[in-house]
Design a protein around this motif. Sequence first.
Motif, PDB file in Angstrom:
ATOM      1  N   ARG A 180       0.821  -1.210   0.000  1.00 40.71           N
ATOM      2  CA  ARG A 180       0.000   0.000   0.000  1.00 40.71           C
ATOM      3  C   ARG A 180       0.854   1.259   0.000  1.00 40.71           C
ATOM      4  O   ARG A 180       0.411   2.321  -0.422  1.00 40.71           O
ATOM      5  CB  ARG A 180      -0.923   0.004   1.204  1.00 40.71           C
ATOM      6  CG  ARG A 180      -2.044  -0.996   1.062  1.00 40.71           C
ATOM      7  CD  ARG A 180      -3.110  -0.773   2.058  1.00 40.71           C
ATOM      8  NE  ARG A 180      -4.340  -1.393   1.584  1.00 40.71           N
ATOM      9  CZ  ARG A 180      -5.528  -0.875   1.760  1.00 40.71           C
ATOM     10  NH1 ARG A 180      -5.652   0.268   2.362  1.00 40.71           N
ATOM     11  NH2 ARG A 180      -6.595  -1.480   1.312  1.00 40.71           N
ATOM     12  N   LEU A 236      -2.042   4.943  -6.561  1.00 44.20           N
ATOM     13  CA  LEU A 236      -1.950   4.079  -5.384  1.00 44.20           C
ATOM     14  C   LEU A 236      -2.551   2.715  -5.684  1.00 44.20           C
ATOM     15  O   LEU A 236      -3.450   2.597  -6.516  1.00 44.20           O
ATOM     16  CB  LEU A 236      -2.708   4.690  -4.201  1.00 44.20           C
ATOM     17  CG  LEU A 236      -2.350   6.117  -3.771  1.00 44.20           C
ATOM     18  CD1 LEU A 236      -3.221   6.520  -2.587  1.00 44.20           C
ATOM     19  CD2 LEU A 236      -0.893   6.210  -3.400  1.00 44.20           C
ATOM     20  N   THR A 237      -2.063   1.719  -5.007  1.00 44.09           N
ATOM     21  CA  THR A 237      -2.686   0.401  -5.063  1.00 44.09           C
ATOM     22  C   THR A 237      -3.824   0.394  -4.052  1.00 44.09           C
ATOM     23  O   THR A 237      -3.603   0.220  -2.860  1.00 44.09           O
ATOM     24  CB  THR A 237      -1.654  -0.695  -4.749  1.00 44.09           C
ATOM     25  OG1 THR A 237      -0.724  -0.756  -5.826  1.00 44.09           O
ATOM     26  CG2 THR A 237      -2.322  -2.045  -4.593  1.00 44.09           C
ATOM     27  N   LEU A 238      -5.022   0.639  -4.526  1.00 44.14           N
ATOM     28  CA  LEU A 238      -6.166   0.700  -3.617  1.00 44.14           C
ATOM     29  C   LEU A 238      -6.553  -0.691  -3.145  1.00 44.14           C
ATOM     30  O   LEU A 238      -6.960  -0.889  -2.010  1.00 44.14           O
ATOM     31  CB  LEU A 238      -7.354   1.368  -4.309  1.00 44.14           C
ATOM     32  CG  LEU A 238      -7.103   2.775  -4.845  1.00 44.14           C
ATOM     33  CD1 LEU A 238      -8.394   3.363  -5.385  1.00 44.14           C
ATOM     34  CD2 LEU A 238      -6.527   3.663  -3.762  1.00 44.14           C
ATOM     35  N   LYS A 298      -4.370   9.041  -8.086  1.00 46.58           N
ATOM     36  CA  LYS A 298      -5.064   9.730  -6.991  1.00 46.58           C
ATOM     37  C   LYS A 298      -4.543  11.140  -6.740  1.00 46.58           C
ATOM     38  O   LYS A 298      -5.294  12.010  -6.336  1.00 46.58           O
ATOM     39  CB  LYS A 298      -4.917   8.911  -5.698  1.00 46.58           C
ATOM     40  CG  LYS A 298      -5.848   7.706  -5.606  1.00 46.58           C
ATOM     41  CD  LYS A 298      -7.279   8.166  -5.348  1.00 46.58           C
ATOM     42  CE  LYS A 298      -8.232   6.993  -5.249  1.00 46.58           C
ATOM     43  NZ  LYS A 298      -9.624   7.440  -4.994  1.00 46.58           N
ATOM     44  N   PRO A 344      -0.377   5.265   4.292  1.00 50.08           N
ATOM     45  CA  PRO A 344       0.520   4.195   4.746  1.00 50.08           C
ATOM     46  C   PRO A 344       1.941   4.503   4.297  1.00 50.08           C
ATOM     47  O   PRO A 344       2.143   5.036   3.204  1.00 50.08           O
ATOM     48  CB  PRO A 344      -0.036   2.949   4.044  1.00 50.08           C
ATOM     49  CG  PRO A 344      -0.760   3.477   2.864  1.00 50.08           C
ATOM     50  CD  PRO A 344      -1.296   4.816   3.249  1.00 50.08           C
TER      51      PRO A 344
END
Lengths: 765, 198
Positions: free
Chosen positions: A48, A100-102, A111, A148
């Motif tokens: 994340r 981002l890796t959602l 994003k 994060p």
Amino acid sequence: MQMSSNVKLRYFSQVVALCCLLLVVVMVPGTAQESVASPGQDVDRLKRATVFITQVESENLTTTCIGTGTLVSYDGLILTNAHHSVLSDSCPGDILFVSLTLTVGEAPVPKYRAEVVQSDIGLDLALLRITQDFDGRILERDSLPILPFVTLASELSVGIDDTVTMIGYPDIGNSPLNSPRGTLTSFVAERSGGDQSWLKVLTAGAESIPGTMSGGGVFSRDGELVGVLTSAPTPSGTSSTDCAIIEDSNVDGFINNNDRCVPLGGFISVARSVEFARPLVQAAALDLQVTSLTTPSFNVQTQGTPSISTPFFAPAVVNNQPTTVLRSAPAGTDSLFLFFDYRNMTPETVYEVRVTVDGIPNEALSLPPVRWSGGTNGLWYIGSAGQTRPNGRYEFRVFVDGELAMDAPAAIDVGGPALEQPQFANVTFGLLDQNGNLGGSGYVLPTGNTATARFIHRNMTPGQSWTSIWSFNGQRITASQVTSAWQDTGDINTTITNLQPAGGLQPGNYRLELFIDNSLSALGDFIVAGAQVGPLARVFTNIEFRRAESLTAEPNQTPGTNFPDGAHTLYAYFDWEQIEAGTLWTVQWSVDNQVFYRQTAPWSAPQSGSDFTMQLTAPGGLPDGTYKLELLINDILLTENEVSIGIGQLPIDRFNQSEGVRVRGQIVDVETNQGIEGVAFLVISELFSLEDFTWAENQLYALAITDREGYFEVDRPLEFDAPYSVLVEVDGYLPLGVDGFEISRARLAEEGGNPLELRIELTHD
Amino acid sequence: MILNNPSPGRPLTLTQRWSTLFTVLLAIGMFGLGLVLRAQITGAVAEYEDTRIGIRLTYPEKWLQDTNSGDYVFRVRDMTRAGFKTTIQISVQPVSSLTTERNVADQLARSRVLTLQDYRVLSISQSTLRDIPIEIVRYTYNDQSTSPFLQSFSTVVEGQDILTIQRGQAIIISFRAAADSFEDEYPVFDAFLSDLEF
């Protein structure tokens, strides 16, 4: 400020009762983790914190460069490579999009936008800060959600054969994160940073690491960031494997070879040690900016094409100098370094070292294409220490900007017994005192009449021919060449030689080369600068600090070493003597002994002068702390001074914690089982119970709001074994609350590790 | 409670009549007490005073209060409300002797358009608040302040600023609520303003 006494909560007893009846906390296993995840390594969190970076040209919004980055702070600092993020000829984009890796397992989603706040082109590291939403709307610092992030290893805590995890995006943004596990196979030593300048990595299955993962993180078993995957595309690398045409960049309606080819870089096999990133991260985290205000008097830019010359091997390095020159090395050799002179290099120059052993490429010793971090001219080395090498003929080929930069490979044979050959080694420089002892700092000598070199000799036989030649600024001083027959020195294994040029030692770069039978056996470089004070050089003096109320305000006239807080800008002044233009000098700033700025650059001011001025500033004001300015040449500390601001200690950042229990879950209506949108999940600090909670935000540890499906994520990891209180209260439902919400490491492990998933059911009132 | 008449046609005794009356009165009394208690809970207020800024006010008791920000000196949010959290906040900024409330309103609009999604000023008007001249700015924007890892629609927010200049500083009192409940929530802001001293 006063709070009325009737603010206390009245529903504590009912809440406790309701907790028993209604709070259904169902611990379900976390999302699928890497089946072989190391203990202490929260792969989900690492993923994340990994972002995809797209550099875009604002004119037609076409992609110019891509890469991976890693969030290293909760407020949006991203550590990545400079080559795909900083504006350059090969990456001319002026907008940086951050994806981002959602959802782990899916491709990244754009994003935010980011800006470069710190960078070192040569080290190929950059710090970006998220400053805008995806649509360009400015994000104030405290309006950005807590993101994060990963922590930098406090020191390089990995060793050879240790398991590491590499995380990055495997293509141009179409695929989910790739997180291969692998091994740290070796360290590559380099002039830029010593024995652990580069980390050589190899995936467990020996799969290739694609170039788009450049900028991604290499993580230790503890989940700490230990390196930054790095592979710089070579300027001439325009083959289909090194770049991709993905958009109609010239807007002609076709996507063809006339469109921009987005550089992807070659396969990655090295990572830049995180030690290099630490100063940049520290400066970016504190928003510190250092600027030199003294106008350069000389242009020290490169002229001509980059080149290398005089390659030779050495078995060890002392103070960036070769101990001796090797012609061959015995079996069992575990340290080997290739030295060479370089000229006209720039931070954007890409160099590569390919090594073969008996004609077979040796990946462990080779260095893939990376940016140049050594400045314009000088003596460079690359190699490895403490790693036993097999016997064979080692050939090193150095490539500059994709072209072979040597007429012939530098070669050395490793194997056989150690030979008792005549040898000179460990050349150091200084001034002789009256007792014949060599004094001084070793590699920085003052201007004067004489420079003396002392060196070790081994296996010399009387009568053997040896030669010493001194050089000044790259030119041999013909008159200094002395060839003579070796004389027996008895039990003494050192000897000296002197340089006494007519007119004295002028400031500049000097070298002594020592030959035995016309073969180079040792050499050493030193710098002459400053006035003589005993055996030492007085180069920089009188460091003073003055403060200013703003960036544009004039600094106070009175210098000081202790200023009250609120200083917006700090000015540092120092005097200097006898420094030749082009001499490499280093300025280093630290706060509370943490370096946040270190730059080595050619000297460009007049030879002597006063009040060289540097400006240290931060947009929101300089944080309290003890700031130190150190000035060095040849890594020799020549002078330093420090100043304290406010309480003289950096404030503690209570959000700067990445370890702990990550809590997320869903809040649903118990009757419909549908998620409830916009519900606040309040985590009250362990210092307060529900009864003590007076609805003051500073009593909260963290806060989460549910999304349209009722899902929430607590933005800060909870500390292990801390007894928090949790409160969920929303109009139309009975409130829920619990004291002693406490998670231990063992409990978290039982529940499947991070993140801890909760399901909370609310009942209509 | 069920009242049985044991013998139809037979008149109630005096005791029974008093019992019935007492029961009805008790029920009414308990209902009234419940209403009062409910009003005490829902209408309960907390007090706040900041002598540094020179404000004294009351706010709904269970609204989350924050004073630790550089953007405002006081803020309360109704965290128990689903969706956008109705917010009242006070911020101050220094002004020159030539600055007017209208200047402050224009400056606010210019800065907010950069930070708030689809920010639109609906109206700007002059009024007074307890004889103090004020500027009233009504505006709307889309709120998207959620975690990037969650899936939320943006909320249309309606806001109202009360601007006044006192003692060399502009005082900006803001009320923000979801547009579809702005009018319903507004009485809370009215009560807030009526108790506000600055």
